[in-house]
Design an enzyme around this catalytic site. Structure first.
Site, short mmCIF file in Angstrom:
data_model
loop_
_atom_site.label_atom_id
_atom_site.label_comp_id
_atom_site.label_asym_id
_atom_site.label_seq_id
_atom_site.Cartn_x
_atom_site.Cartn_y
_atom_site.Cartn_z
N ASP A 35 0.78 -1.56 -0.08
CA ASP A 35 0.35 -0.12 0.30
C ASP A 35 0.69 1.60 -0.08
O ASP A 35 0.29 2.35 0.89
CB ASP A 35 -0.83 -0.11 1.81
CG ASP A 35 -1.93 -1.23 0.86
OD1 ASP A 35 -2.29 -2.00 0.04
OD2 ASP A 35 -1.68 -1.60 2.77
N GLU A 190 -10.75 0.60 -3.70
CA GLU A 190 -10.87 0.85 -2.44
C GLU A 190 -8.92 1.85 -3.61
O GLU A 190 -8.64 2.37 -4.38
CB GLU A 190 -9.95 -0.07 -1.96
CG GLU A 190 -9.03 -0.88 -2.91
CD GLU A 190 -8.90 -2.52 -1.86
OE1 GLU A 190 -9.71 -2.51 -0.78
OE2 GLU A 190 -8.31 -2.93 -2.24
#
Length: 515
Positions: A35, A190
């Site tokens: 991420d 997302e």
């Protein structure tokens, strides 16, 4: 180097983040650093990653060339900033930070699952970072933060939903509204990031789930809240349905270089073994070049070997692979959920790391453990362990239900294995412990490519005892697939380190040697 040169890939093999013949190797940050979110300030880049159930939380890196990254700290490094109870499951904890530089300060917004979203700031990204500002009106995960020309602050989160916030108080301003959520039918929109570039606002998202279907798509609109039109070439990055060595590509962030070139950092995995392919290091950080065509970003080939960015590399010296515990713990060291001050010491016995047991095994959610991410497919880990006052050793951990250990205590050395609902078992007959401190060793070995077969393991772990002259007595050889995400589930990768399961255990040094 021209943009045409950037697009030329050289075909070499190698381990991550090495310069040769004008190129570099992916991943640029190896091991469980997923991420990625990146920002540039002048000639310096800073990057933050998810940390899940590990403390301290949110590792932060610095680079001058987007390839050589040095970990300079952890954003959430105090118990007052990050509290994770023992009841929190593995792969919970801290998700998906967004790192930005605005108005002379660094801002980081992230999720502590179960406790909500939070915002912290710092003058120096190496820390100290502020106490967290709770954002009770911001639901969900994967929050992004961006400012428009009027100074209004926009927070966008997984879903994809958006609300304005006051970054000084954490108060939400106005109603929340849904935005463009990716391609029709794609699951798990997302990881949103919002950018104001020229006449457009761009909304970059991940979709397809974080497994083999992962992808990156983008849309643009006239304002931070849209309306957004999707890029006709979506997804702009995905390796699904390919046999490329990097898989699960997604959760990306854009950054502009000092010369106006553009780059994408994103997560991916390097599966190994047979079918379906097991990844054991977790999701790693990769880099790819970006060009702009008709106002849309076009991501260049994202491979293990890449052409160099168009500015001279200025690599940092590599971090030492040996820790002698003479100074403070390096920020690479993490513990499970917490690291209470009473559980460890560098002063009880100077030059040694002393661990005091809490949980009774690596099954325990509050086990006393200090480890580092496995960053290489093959590696050797050694430690000199004094367990005369307790029991402990070296552990390779994926979660409470998936771990291997080489343990010394009560005058014996033994290997333990936990795989799912199978409780800890002695994987080999106990061996008498040598007198005095014991050198424990774990080798992680990748099988030769020529040995491939459909059920081939991704790697083998050999656990045993090493003599002072380097002779290795292997007590057990275990299949690595059982310490993989495909077997265990979740979002994390392996962490290798030291633990105490009873009493007090001391470690004189710890070696991590890439294979």
């Amino acid at each position: 180097m021209s943009r045409t040169d950037v697009a030329r890939l050289r075909v070499v093999t190698g381990e991550p983040a090495t310069w040769a013949d004008g190129g570099f190797a992916n991943p640029v940050i190896a091991g469980m650093f997923p991420d990625p979110s990146v920002c540039r300030v002048g000639g310096d880049y800073y990057l933050a990653c998810s940390s899940f159930e590990y403390f301290p939380g949110v590792p932060i890196f610095h680079s001058r060339d987007l390839v050589h990254w040095e970990q300079i700290g952890n954003v959430l490094d105090r118990p007052s900033q990050l509290s994770m109870p023992a009841s929190m499951p593995s792969s919970g904890g801290v998700y998906a930070p967004t790192l930005r530089h605005h108005d002379g300060r660094f801002w980081l917004i992230t999720t502590n699952v179960g406790a909500g979203n939070l915002l912290v700031t710092a003058d120096d990204p190496a820390g100290p970072w502020s106490e967290p500002l709770p954002l009770p009106g911001v639901p969900g995960i994967d929050p992004d933060i961006a400012w428009d020309d009027e100074g209004r602050c926009w927070c966008t989160m997984a879903g994809i939903a958006q609300v304005r916030i006051d970054p000084a108080t954490g108060e939400t301003l106005g109603p929340m509204r849904r935005l463009w959520s990716g391609q029709p039918g794609a699951q798990a929109p997302e990881a949103p990031h919002l950018y104001h570039l020229g006449e457009y606002w761009y909304l970059l998202i991940a979709e397809g789930g974080t497994e083999r279907g992962h992808a990156v798509s983008i849309a643009r609109g006239p304002a931070p809240d849209g309306p957004f039109e999707p890029c006709p070439a979506n997804p702009i990055l995905s390796h699904r349905g390919t046999n490329r060595p990097i898989q699960n590509t997604g959760h990306a962030d854009l950054v502009e270089g000092p010369d106006g070139s553009w780059w994408l950092v994103f997560l991916g995995v390097r599966p190994g073994g047979g079918t379906p392919g097991w990844h054991v290091l977790g999701r790693e950080t990769f880099l790819a070049p970006v060009t702009w065509v008709d106002g849309w970003p076009v991501v260049g080939a994202a491979d293990l070997t890449m052409a160099a960015p168009p500015w001279p590399p200025r690599p940092f010296p590599p971090s030492p692979v040996r820790d002698d515990f003479d100074d403070d713990l390096h920020p690479r060291w993490v513990s499970v959920r917490a690291r209470p001050p009473w559980s460890w010491s560098l002063t009880d016995r100077p030059g040694w790391l002393t661990l005091h047991a809490a949980g009774t095994s690596m099954d325990s959610p509050d086990v006393t453990f200090v480890g580092r991410r496995q960053q290489d497919r093959s590696c050797t880990v050694r430690a000199l362990v004094d367990a005369t006052l307790g029991r402990g050793g070296l552990a390779v951990r994926l979660d409470e239900q998936h771990h291997y250990e080489i343990e010394v205590g009560h005058d014996e050395v033994r290997v333990l294995a936990r795989v799912g609902s199978l409780r800890p078992t002695v994987a080999t007959a106990p061996a008498p412990a040598p007198a005095g401190p014991v050198r424990l060793r774990v080798d992680v070995v990748v099988p030769p490519a020529a040995d491939w077969h459909p059920r081939m393991e991704p790697d083998t772990l050999r656990l045993g005892v090493e003599s002072a002259d380097g002779a290795f007595v292997v007590l057990a050889e275990l299949d690595g697939r059982y310490l993989s995400t495909e077997v265990a589930g979740g979002f994390t990768g392996r962490v290798i380190g030291m633990y105490a399961a009873a009493g007090t255990v001391r470690f004189d040094w710890f070696d991590y040697e890439p294979g």
